[in-house]
Design a protein around this motif. Structure first.
Motif, PDB file in Angstrom:
ATOM      1  N   GLU A   1       0.809  -1.216   0.000  1.00  0.00           N
ATOM      2  CA  GLU A   1       0.000   0.000   0.000  1.00  0.00           C
ATOM      3  C   GLU A   1       0.843   1.266   0.000  1.00  0.00           C
ATOM      4  OE1 GLU A   1      -2.375  -0.392   3.487  1.00  0.00           O
ATOM      5  OE2 GLU A   1      -3.448  -2.170   2.769  1.00  0.00           O
ATOM      6  N   LEU A   2       2.171   1.120   0.024  1.00  0.00           N
ATOM      7  CA  LEU A   2       3.036   2.288   0.190  1.00  0.00           C
ATOM      8  C   LEU A   2       3.000   3.211  -1.022  1.00  0.00           C
ATOM      9  CD1 LEU A   2       4.994   3.915   1.815  1.00  0.00           C
ATOM     10  CD2 LEU A   2       6.847   2.405   1.079  1.00  0.00           C
ATOM     11  N   TYR A   3       2.954   2.671  -2.220  1.00  0.00           N
ATOM     12  CA  TYR A   3       2.939   3.539  -3.406  1.00  0.00           C
ATOM     13  C   TYR A   3       1.736   4.479  -3.368  1.00  0.00           C
ATOM     14  CZ  TYR A   3       3.137   5.152  -8.220  1.00  0.00           C
ATOM     15  OH  TYR A   3       3.220   5.954  -9.347  1.00  0.00           O
ATOM     16  N   GLU A   4       0.583   3.935  -3.069  1.00  0.00           N
ATOM     17  CA  GLU A   4      -0.613   4.765  -2.990  1.00  0.00           C
ATOM     18  C   GLU A   4      -0.504   5.784  -1.862  1.00  0.00           C
ATOM     19  OE1 GLU A   4      -5.478   4.391  -2.441  1.00  0.00           O
ATOM     20  OE2 GLU A   4      -4.218   2.600  -2.436  1.00  0.00           O
ATOM     21  N   ALA A   5       0.059   5.359  -0.730  1.00  0.00           N
ATOM     22  CA  ALA A   5       0.221   6.273   0.404  1.00  0.00           C
ATOM     23  C   ALA A   5       1.155   7.429   0.041  1.00  0.00           C
ATOM     24  CB  ALA A   5       0.759   5.513   1.606  1.00  0.00           C
ATOM     25  N   LEU A   6       2.214   7.130  -0.706  1.00  0.00           N
ATOM     26  CA  LEU A   6       3.130   8.179  -1.160  1.00  0.00           C
ATOM     27  C   LEU A   6       2.439   9.110  -2.150  1.00  0.00           C
ATOM     28  CD1 LEU A   6       6.333   5.999  -1.653  1.00  0.00           C
ATOM     29  CD2 LEU A   6       6.160   7.929  -0.068  1.00  0.00           C
TER      30      LEU A   6
ATOM     31  N   LEU B   1      15.588  -0.937   2.192  1.00  0.00           N
ATOM     32  CA  LEU B   1      16.881  -1.428   1.736  1.00  0.00           C
ATOM     33  C   LEU B   1      17.415  -0.529   0.622  1.00  0.00           C
ATOM     34  CD1 LEU B   1      15.716  -5.099   1.012  1.00  0.00           C
ATOM     35  CD2 LEU B   1      16.018  -4.042   3.239  1.00  0.00           C
ATOM     36  N   ASP B   2      18.617  -0.835   0.152  1.00  0.00           N
ATOM     37  CA  ASP B   2      19.114  -0.117  -1.014  1.00  0.00           C
ATOM     38  C   ASP B   2      18.798  -0.875  -2.302  1.00  0.00           C
ATOM     39  OD1 ASP B   2      20.883  -2.230  -0.829  1.00  0.00           O
ATOM     40  OD2 ASP B   2      22.670  -1.014  -0.502  1.00  0.00           O
ATOM     41  N   ILE B   3      17.948  -1.881  -2.221  1.00  0.00           N
ATOM     42  CA  ILE B   3      17.495  -2.639  -3.382  1.00  0.00           C
ATOM     43  C   ILE B   3      15.979  -2.848  -3.286  1.00  0.00           C
ATOM     44  CG2 ILE B   3      19.662  -3.856  -3.866  1.00  0.00           C
ATOM     45  CD1 ILE B   3      18.686  -6.171  -2.186  1.00  0.00           C
ATOM     46  N   GLY B   4      15.354  -3.102  -4.408  1.00  0.00           N
ATOM     47  CA  GLY B   4      13.943  -3.464  -4.403  1.00  0.00           C
ATOM     48  C   GLY B   4      12.963  -2.307  -4.495  1.00  0.00           C
ATOM     49  N   LEU B   5      13.424  -1.071  -4.484  1.00  0.00           N
ATOM     50  CA  LEU B   5      12.497   0.063  -4.537  1.00  0.00           C
ATOM     51  C   LEU B   5      11.776   0.142  -5.880  1.00  0.00           C
ATOM     52  CD1 LEU B   5      15.104   0.952  -2.684  1.00  0.00           C
ATOM     53  CD2 LEU B   5      14.025   3.186  -2.753  1.00  0.00           C
ATOM     54  N   THR B   6      12.549  -0.010  -6.954  1.00  0.00           N
ATOM     55  CA  THR B   6      11.954   0.147  -8.281  1.00  0.00           C
ATOM     56  C   THR B   6      10.982  -0.984  -8.614  1.00  0.00           C
ATOM     57  OG1 THR B   6      13.901  -0.933  -9.271  1.00  0.00           O
ATOM     58  CG2 THR B   6      13.912   1.473  -9.155  1.00  0.00           C
TER      59      THR B   6
ATOM     60  N   GLN C   1      10.357   4.985  -6.811  1.00  0.00           N
ATOM     61  CA  GLN C   1      11.212   6.068  -7.285  1.00  0.00           C
ATOM     62  C   GLN C   1      10.385   7.255  -7.778  1.00  0.00           C
ATOM     63  OE1 GLN C   1      10.774   3.231  -8.821  1.00  0.00           O
ATOM     64  NE2 GLN C   1      10.527   3.497 -11.034  1.00  0.00           N
ATOM     65  N   ASP C   2       9.112   7.029  -8.113  1.00  0.00           N
ATOM     66  CA  ASP C   2       8.240   8.131  -8.548  1.00  0.00           C
ATOM     67  C   ASP C   2       8.065   9.177  -7.461  1.00  0.00           C
ATOM     68  OD1 ASP C   2       7.941   6.673 -10.856  1.00  0.00           O
ATOM     69  OD2 ASP C   2       5.910   5.975 -10.424  1.00  0.00           O
ATOM     70  N   TYR C   3       8.218   8.768  -6.203  1.00  0.00           N
ATOM     71  CA  TYR C   3       8.005   9.676  -5.075  1.00  0.00           C
ATOM     72  C   TYR C   3       9.190   9.658  -4.117  1.00  0.00           C
ATOM     73  CZ  TYR C   3       3.278   9.659  -6.880  1.00  0.00           C
ATOM     74  OH  TYR C   3       2.180   9.779  -7.717  1.00  0.00           O
TER      75      TYR C   3
ATOM     76  N   ALA D   1      19.269   3.645 -11.130  1.00  0.00           N
ATOM     77  CA  ALA D   1      17.883   3.890 -11.545  1.00  0.00           C
ATOM     78  C   ALA D   1      17.261   5.006 -10.705  1.00  0.00           C
ATOM     79  CB  ALA D   1      17.061   2.613 -11.415  1.00  0.00           C
ATOM     80  N   LEU D   2      17.590   5.048  -9.424  1.00  0.00           N
ATOM     81  CA  LEU D   2      17.073   6.096  -8.544  1.00  0.00           C
ATOM     82  C   LEU D   2      17.659   7.457  -8.910  1.00  0.00           C
ATOM     83  CD1 LEU D   2      17.202   4.185  -5.141  1.00  0.00           C
ATOM     84  CD2 LEU D   2      15.149   4.848  -6.391  1.00  0.00           C
ATOM     85  N   TYR D   3      18.944   7.494  -9.198  1.00  0.00           N
ATOM     86  CA  TYR D   3      19.556   8.748  -9.636  1.00  0.00           C
ATOM     87  C   TYR D   3      18.931   9.218 -10.950  1.00  0.00           C
ATOM     88  CZ  TYR D   3      23.340   8.365  -6.163  1.00  0.00           C
ATOM     89  OH  TYR D   3      24.068   8.302  -4.993  1.00  0.00           O
TER      90      TYR D   3
END
Length: 309
Positions: A195-200, A211-216, A221-223, A282-284
Motif C-alpha cells: 500500500e506504500l505507493y498509494e500512500a506516497l 533497503l538499497d534494493i527493491g524500490l523500483t 522512485q516516482d516519489y 535507476a534512482l539517480y
C-alpha cells in the motif's frame, strides 16, 4: 550332494549375504524440505534457487533439497516453528524475523564485514552455538551486500550541526526503525508494503525506511527525491537447518552442504552488490539526490540505528 556342490551353495549364500549387508549400509539419499521467507517471485530467492540447484546436482545419491515454497505455504511467523516440528528441514530468510530468540544474531546486521570476511574471521563458529541451543544449525550467510537508508519525497531541513530535522514528516517504518525515525524527529507510521505507493502518491506518508534494493520493483522512485546518508545496518539473510535433520545426515552430506554454502555466500554477496548498483543508478536517473549528514550529527544518527537493535 557332492562336496563341490556344497561349496558352490555356501559361496552363493555368502555372496548374497554380503550384497544384502552392503545394500543395508550404503548411504541413502536424503531429501531436505526448505521453506523461504519470501514469495517465489522475490529477487531475494535468486541465490537460494541457484544454491538448491547446485546441491541437487552435486549431491545426487547423497543429499537433495526440495524448495517447498514461501509464506504462501507457511506464514513467516510459523516458519521456524515448522523446522522444530519437523514439517520442514531448512529455512532461508532474515534472522531479524525472530531476533528475540537469538539476540546475538544482531552481530550480523551491525557488522561491516562481508560474508567471506566473517567466515574467515571465525565469526560463524562463534555464532553457531547460540543457534544450536534452540535446535538449529547455522549453515550459511547470504545477507552481506545490501544495506539500509531513509528515503524522502522532499528535502529535509538541515540542522546547524550537519544533521537532518524531519519534524512534521510521516515515514513508513516497521517497529525496528522507530528509534531511527524518532532521532530525526519524524513520525513513524505503519503502512503495508503493498500500500506504500498509494500512500506516497496521496501524501499520506512523506518517506520510508528501506533497503538499497527493491524500490523500483514497487515504482517508489516516482516519489523518492532524497536519500539520507550515511547508510546503516547490513542484511542478515541466512540458511538454517534443523539440528535433528542436520544430525541425521551422513558426514559426507554435511560436508557437501557446508562447502556449497560457503561458495554461495560469495555468489549471493556479489548478486546483492550488483542489484544495489543497478538500483542506485535507476534512482539517480529518476531524480533522487543524496542528503549527507556530517560530523557529530552523522555519528549520532548511526548510533541511533545501532541502539535500535
Amino acid at each position: 550332494m557332492t562336496f563341490k556342490t556344497t561349496i558352490k551353495i555356501g559361496a552363493s549364500v555368502c555372496a548374497g549375504a554380503l550384497l544384502a549387508l552392503s545394500a543395508g549400509t550404503a548411504s541413502a539419499e536424503t531429501t531436505l524440505r526448505l521453506i523461504t521467507g519470501w514469495p517465489s517471485t522475490s529477487f531475494f530467492n535468486v541465490p537460494l534457487e541457484q544454491f538448491v540447484e547446485e546441491v541437487n546436482e552435486r549431491g545426487e545419491g547423497l543429499v537433495q533439497i526440495r524448495l517447498v515454497g514461501g509464506p504462501e505455504v507457511t506464514p513467516l511467523s510459523e516458519q521456524i516453528g515448522s523446522l522444530e516440528l519437523g514439517v520442514n528441514d531448512m529455512w532461508y530468510g532474515t534472522i531479524s524475523a525472530f531476533q528475540q530468540r537469538i539476540p546475538e544474531a544482531r552481530a550480523l546486521v551491525l557488522s561491516d564485514y562481508t560474508a567471506p570476511e566473517l567466515r574467515e574471521r571465525g565469526s560463524f563458529d562463534m555464532l553457531r552455538p547460540f543457534f544450536d541451543e534452540i535446535g538449529l544449525h547455522y549453515l550459511g550467510y547470504f545477507g552481506s551486500g545490501y544495506t539500509f537508508y531513509v528515503y524522502l519525497n522532499e528535502e529535509p531541513t538541515r540542522t546547524e550541526d550537519g544533521g537532518a530535522d524531519l519534524t512534521g514528516l510521516r515515514l513508513r517504518a516497521p517497529f525496528l526503525w522507530h528509534p531511527v525515525m524518532e532521532h530525526l524527529n519524524a513520525t513513524p507510521i505503519n503502512v503495508e508494503v503493498a500500500e506504500l505507493y498509494e500512500a506516497l502518491s496521496r501524501g499520506r506518508v512523506d518517506g520510508y525506511g528501506w533497503l538499497d534494493i527493491g524500490l523500483t520493483d514497487f515504482s517508489w522512485q516516482d516519489y523518492t527525491r532524497y536519500r539520507i546518508r550515511p547508510n546503516f545496518w547490513q542484511g542478515d539473510v541466512s540458511v538454517l537447518v534443523s539440528q535433528e535433520a542436520w544430525n541425521g545426515l551422513e558426514p559426507e552430506a554435511q560436508a557437501l552442504l557446508t562447502e556449497i554454502a560457503i561458495e554461495y555466500e560469495v555468489i549471493a554477496h556479489d548478486y546483492m552488490i550488483g542489484l544495489e548498483q543497478t538500483e542506485t543508478q535507476a534512482l539517480y536517473d529518476a531524480g533522487m539526490e543524496d542528503f549527507d549528514l556530517s560530523g557529530d550529527a552523522a555519528e549520532a544518527y548511526l548510533a541511533a540505528a545501532t541502539d535500535a537493535l
